[in-house]
Design an enzyme around this catalytic site. Structure first.
Site, PDB file in Angstrom:
ATOM      1  N   ASP A   1       3.241  -0.660   2.462  1.00  0.00           N
ATOM      2  CA  ASP A   1       4.272  -1.499   1.860  1.00  0.00           C
ATOM      3  C   ASP A   1       4.161  -2.994   2.140  1.00  0.00           C
ATOM      4  O   ASP A   1       4.279  -3.812   1.251  1.00  0.00           O
ATOM      5  CB  ASP A   1       5.658  -1.042   2.338  1.00  0.00           C
TER       6      ASP A   1
ATOM      7  N   GLU B   1       4.221   7.031  14.626  1.00  0.00           N
ATOM      8  CA  GLU B   1       3.878   6.627  13.264  1.00  0.00           C
ATOM      9  C   GLU B   1       2.671   5.685  13.282  1.00  0.00           C
ATOM     10  O   GLU B   1       1.775   5.798  12.453  1.00  0.00           O
ATOM     11  CB  GLU B   1       5.111   5.948  12.653  1.00  0.00           C
TER      12      GLU B   1
HETATM   13  C1  DGY Z   1       9.765   3.167   3.870  1.00  0.00           C
HETATM   14  O1  DGY Z   1      10.966   3.470   3.808  1.00  0.00           O
HETATM   15  O2  DGY Z   1       9.317   2.368   4.675  1.00  0.00           O
HETATM   16  C2  DGY Z   1       8.818   3.829   2.959  1.00  0.00           C
HETATM   17  O3  DGY Z   1       7.499   3.437   3.208  1.00  0.00           O
HETATM   18  C3  DGY Z   1       9.152   3.547   1.515  1.00  0.00           C
HETATM   19  O4  DGY Z   1       8.585   4.546   0.773  1.00  0.00           O
END
Ligand code: DGY
Length: 431
Positions: free
Chosen positions: A162, A400
């Site tokens: 993202d 993560e």
């Molecule tokens: C988040 O919420 O960070 C996800 O990557 C969006 O899909």
């Protein structure tokens, strides 16, 4: 290491949603597209039926135009954006009885399905093939209308990465006259300094609202959105997915016209990577911003996508792999980073070892690079990255992402694809 596999299965069981798996207990409480594919890839090593369920569940959210959405909402678990914000039922293309987001994510699903077909046989291929083909057709029809062999993403969330530094320049050009109204929920369980910034989030929300307000009409979105980008990593994954789709088609005896169609996509993509995206100054492929008509040449983990996809010849593969040996970019060295592979080159002005995709190590990207290096015969480097990945998971748990200097885990804990891909990497010695 034996314990690692047992602990990984426990994480996946804890995130079980019935027929699918959420990425993490609280941070990501629904089903995500490429997360589920990575989960299925790992799970297929010990329970191919369950891995198959994961894929079938994901296909349950498919729109009738072929699009597979990036989130399938399971219930009213707290997450922003929620299903109401997407309001997908304003278009007849959305499935009637399922709540989903209105955008997609990298098509790892076909790659996972291919692995499950290897385990379960052609029957599973028969079950999923037509749906996967219609997804690929949607990508080319709606997102590559000029037949360049490069599909566009219309939202950074579609890249899966993202807040990649690759998107900063394009997002910076979006001037918001009114700030969208919303409340972030992603910093409730994870420190704000490890998540995308508010400036980025405002633009993420603006772009999702824009897609919704065009009723998810892709023509309108491509013509009007300030974010229309041909993403190197997305298109690399799509190329690999085409290779997998082709193998499924052959295995289940599909008509030659399907195979020709897939071959044609692959041929066009290969040429586009060579002639449009390759940058011989920096020895990497650059993304292309179609709205502003410029190349985006940020050195990030995405540059290794073409190795995973087998998109380059041996010579260019060698040049790309060289970035991994450079201590100023990705290689660990005394007094610098300790582990492979930061997701942004260390010498980038945007590099940050804690913040989401700006530098931390992610297990899925390490996994893709390992597979890419193996594909081209760079096995020593692949082994080193596999060792680092498993060490991080052993020391830090199934976080993560990880700090490349210290190995400290960041983001959410009990993250499903970290667990699933640990299982896949552990099983390498038995393959
Ligand atoms: C988040 O919420 O960070 C996800 O990557 C969006 O899909």
């Amino acid at each position: 290491m034996k314990d690692l596999g047992i602990k990984a299965k426990r994480v996946l069981l804890g995130n079980n949603l019935g027929k699918s798996t959420k990425p993490a207990p609280k941070q990501y409480p629904h089903q995500w597209n490429w997360d589920s594919a990575f989960i299925a890839l790992g799970v297929s090593n010990y329970d191919a039926e369950r891995a198959g369920d994961e894929i079938i569940s994901l296909l349950g959210g498919q729109w009738n135009n072929g699009m597979i959405p990036h989130i399938i909402y399971s219930d009213n678990e707290e997450y922003f954006p929620d299903q109401k914000r997407w309001d997908i039922h304003r278009t007849k293309k959305a499935p009637a009885n399922v709540d989903t987001s209105g955008i997609t994510q990298p098509p790892m699903i076909t790659i996972a399905a291919h692995k499950i077909v290897e385990k379960l046989g052609a029957g599973f291929g028969q079950e999923v093939y037509q749906k996967l083909l219609s997804y690929h057709r949607w990508l080319y029809r709606e997102r590559d209308p000029n037949n360049e062999g490069l599909v566009s993403i219309i939202h950074p969330w579609e890249s899966g990465i993202d807040n990649s530094p690759r998107w900063i320049g394009t997002l910076d050009k979006i001037i918001l006259t009114t700030k969208p109204k919303y409340e972030r929920k992603d910093q409730k369980h994870v420190a704000g300094e490890e998540r995308p910034t508010n400036v980025e989030y405002d633009r993420f929300v603006y772009l999702m609202d824009l897609a919704r307000d065009f009723d998810y009409d892709q023509k309108q979105i491509l013509a009007n959105s300030p974010f229309v980008v041909q993403d190197v990593l997305f298109n690399s994954i799509l190329h690999k997915a085409n290779e997998c789709l082709r193998e499924i088609a052959v295995k289940i005896g599909k008509h030659k016209s399907d195979i020709d169609e897939i071959d044609n996509w692959m041929k066009t993509t290969r040429l586009a990577f060579k002639h449009k995206l390759w940058d011989s100054q920096t020895n990497m492929h650059c993304d292309y911003d179609l709205r502003n008509n410029n190349k985006i040449c940020e050195n990030s983990i995405a540059i290794f996508g073409p190795l995973y996809a087998g998109l380059v010849d041996e010579g260019d593969a060698q040049l790309i792999a060289q970035h991994l040996n450079d201590v100023n970019k990705y290689a660990p060295s005394l007094g610098s980073t300790k582990y492979y592979i930061p997701t942004t080159s260390k010498n980038s002005k945007h590099f940050n070892p804690k913040r989401y995709w700006l530098g931390p190590i992610w297990v899925n990207t390490n996994w893709m690079v390992i597979r890419g290096l193996e594909r081209y015969g760079f096995t020593d480097l692949a082994d080193r990255i596999r060792k680092d990945t498993l060490t991080l998971l052993e020391k830090g748990g199934f976080c993560e992402y990880f700090n490349p200097y210290t190995g400290k885990g960041h983001g959410t804990k009990r993250f499903s694809w970290s667990a699933a891909l640990a299982i896949d990497l552990l099983s390498d010695s038995t393959k």
